[in-house]
Design a protein around this motif. Structure first.
Motif, PDB file in Angstrom:
ATOM      1  N   GLN A 156       0.826  -1.208   0.000  1.00 21.90           N
ATOM      2  CA  GLN A 156       0.000   0.000   0.000  1.00 21.90           C
ATOM      3  C   GLN A 156       0.858   1.255   0.000  1.00 21.90           C
ATOM      4  O   GLN A 156       0.527   2.250  -0.652  1.00 21.90           O
ATOM      5  CB  GLN A 156      -0.941  -0.002   1.204  1.00 21.90           C
ATOM      6  N   ASP A 180       0.746   4.833  -1.630  1.00 19.16           N
ATOM      7  CA  ASP A 180       0.334   5.928  -0.745  1.00 19.16           C
ATOM      8  C   ASP A 180       1.486   6.750  -0.194  1.00 19.16           C
ATOM      9  O   ASP A 180       1.273   7.857   0.298  1.00 19.16           O
ATOM     10  CB  ASP A 180      -0.449   5.375   0.454  1.00 19.16           C
ATOM     11  N   VAL A 198      -2.268   5.959   7.605  1.00 16.26           N
ATOM     12  CA  VAL A 198      -3.683   6.075   7.246  1.00 16.26           C
ATOM     13  C   VAL A 198      -3.770   6.337   5.749  1.00 16.26           C
ATOM     14  O   VAL A 198      -3.163   7.287   5.238  1.00 16.26           O
ATOM     15  CB  VAL A 198      -4.365   7.206   8.032  1.00 16.26           C
ATOM     16  N   ARG A 199      -4.503   5.521   5.048  1.00 23.27           N
ATOM     17  CA  ARG A 199      -4.610   5.647   3.599  1.00 23.27           C
ATOM     18  C   ARG A 199      -5.398   6.903   3.225  1.00 23.27           C
ATOM     19  O   ARG A 199      -6.244   7.375   4.001  1.00 23.27           O
ATOM     20  CB  ARG A 199      -5.272   4.411   2.997  1.00 23.27           C
ATOM     21  N   GLY A 218      -8.061   9.449   2.267  1.00 29.07           N
ATOM     22  CA  GLY A 218      -9.508   9.398   2.361  1.00 29.07           C
ATOM     23  C   GLY A 218     -10.035   8.577   3.514  1.00 29.07           C
ATOM     24  O   GLY A 218     -11.256   8.468   3.693  1.00 29.07           O
ATOM     25  N   ARG A 219      -9.143   7.978   4.327  1.00 23.59           N
ATOM     26  CA  ARG A 219      -9.564   7.163   5.469  1.00 23.59           C
ATOM     27  C   ARG A 219      -9.253   7.898   6.766  1.00 23.59           C
ATOM     28  O   ARG A 219      -8.510   8.874   6.786  1.00 23.59           O
ATOM     29  CB  ARG A 219      -8.845   5.817   5.458  1.00 23.59           C
ATOM     30  N   THR A 220      -9.853   7.409   7.860  1.00 25.38           N
ATOM     31  CA  THR A 220      -9.598   7.996   9.178  1.00 25.38           C
ATOM     32  C   THR A 220      -9.098   6.962  10.178  1.00 25.38           C
ATOM     33  O   THR A 220      -8.844   7.299  11.326  1.00 25.38           O
ATOM     34  CB  THR A 220     -10.883   8.637   9.738  1.00 25.38           C
ATOM     35  N   VAL A 221      -8.967   5.712   9.759  1.00 25.09           N
ATOM     36  CA  VAL A 221      -8.515   4.626  10.625  1.00 25.09           C
ATOM     37  C   VAL A 221      -7.188   4.112  10.100  1.00 25.09           C
ATOM     38  O   VAL A 221      -6.957   4.066   8.887  1.00 25.09           O
ATOM     39  CB  VAL A 221      -9.557   3.485  10.668  1.00 25.09           C
ATOM     40  N   ALA A 281      -4.470   1.960   8.568  1.00 27.24           N
ATOM     41  CA  ALA A 281      -4.633   0.913   7.560  1.00 27.24           C
ATOM     42  C   ALA A 281      -4.386  -0.466   8.141  1.00 27.24           C
ATOM     43  O   ALA A 281      -5.074  -1.434   7.782  1.00 27.24           O
ATOM     44  CB  ALA A 281      -3.698   1.176   6.385  1.00 27.24           C
ATOM     45  N   GLU A 330      -7.495  -1.560   9.923  1.00 25.91           N
ATOM     46  CA  GLU A 330      -8.527  -1.965   8.966  1.00 25.91           C
ATOM     47  C   GLU A 330      -8.284  -3.383   8.462  1.00 25.91           C
ATOM     48  O   GLU A 330      -9.221  -4.179   8.346  1.00 25.91           O
ATOM     49  CB  GLU A 330      -8.564  -0.993   7.787  1.00 25.91           C
ATOM     50  N   GLN A 371     -10.641  -6.595   8.783  1.00 25.42           N
ATOM     51  CA  GLN A 371     -11.122  -7.277   7.578  1.00 25.42           C
ATOM     52  C   GLN A 371     -10.801  -8.761   7.602  1.00 25.42           C
ATOM     53  O   GLN A 371     -11.552  -9.579   7.063  1.00 25.42           O
ATOM     54  CB  GLN A 371     -10.508  -6.623   6.336  1.00 25.42           C
TER      55      GLN A 371
END
Length: 210
Positions: A118, A122, A127-128, A130-133, A135, A138, A142
């Motif tokens: 990633q 990136d 944190v990727r 557009g995200r707030t958590v 990575a 996440e 998942q």
């Protein structure tokens, strides 16, 4: 090389000198040291702001505590196992600090490998876009990995070759209080390491859980 006395003796304008110094500084930044990051983010709060990719300062440590039940999710793509040297280096430091050794987790290896890939896209960030958590958090959710605490150390090294990238990352992390806290954390019992190469950079992620 610029000899300032010569400039002064000839009463030359300082503008060429300042421009040359600025140019040398830019070259030094391009050739500079490896970079790393860590972050701290209490559960149910937005993680602290990320550094832009390729900044010279560390990010805030990536560390969080889960307040939710076991998540559901799909499997992760396969990835390489952690370089044994990294886990051994971490456990050497933990032994000196009186902490029990970390166990390598193949699931965390896969998550860390995904994180490294990633970052090829990136940049050096927890944190990727557009995200707030975080990575890593996440990906743990998942994949349905149960945990209470999770953390991540990240790093990039220049090359090739990348022979010293692993030891460079460990040395850098151990000299940063936030990174060091993840490596020596008493609430961590497992770790996974992942790497990804993008041209002249190797990205490294270390993901920790209890």
């Amino acid at each position: 090389m610029i000899h300032y006395p010569a400039f002064a003796a000839r009463r030359a304008s300082s503008a060429p000198l300042l421009g040359a110094i600025a140019g040398l500084a830019a070259i030094a930044l391009c050739l500079g040291n490896p970079q790393s990051g860590v972050g701290v983010a209490p559960a149910a709060q937005i993680p602290v702001a990320n550094s832009a990719p390729e900044r010279w300062n560390d990010e805030i440590a990536a560390r969080s505590r889960s307040s939710s039940g076991p998540p559901t999710g799909a499997g992760l793509p396969s990835g390489p196992t952690a370089p044994p040297a990294v886990v051994a280096l971490f456990n050497r430091e933990r032994g000196v600090a009186g902490q029990p050794p970390l166990t390598e987790s193949l699931v965390l290896d896969t998550i860390a490998s995904t994180r490294a890939r990633q970052m090829v896209t990136d940049g050096l960030t927890h944190v990727r876009p557009g995200r707030t958590v975080m990575a890593a958090t996440e990906l743990l959710q998942q994949s349905g990995v149960p945990y209470t605490w999770d953390g991540e150390n990240i790093f990039w090294a220049g090359g090739p070759p990348f022979d010293g990238a692993i030891s460079d990352a460990e040395t850098w992390w151990m000299n940063s209080p936030e990174h060091r806290d993840n490596i020596l954390g008493s609430h961590y019992r497992q770790v996974g390491i992942g790497t990804a190469i993008d041209g002249d950079k190797m990205y490294i992620s270390a993901v920790f859980t209890d």
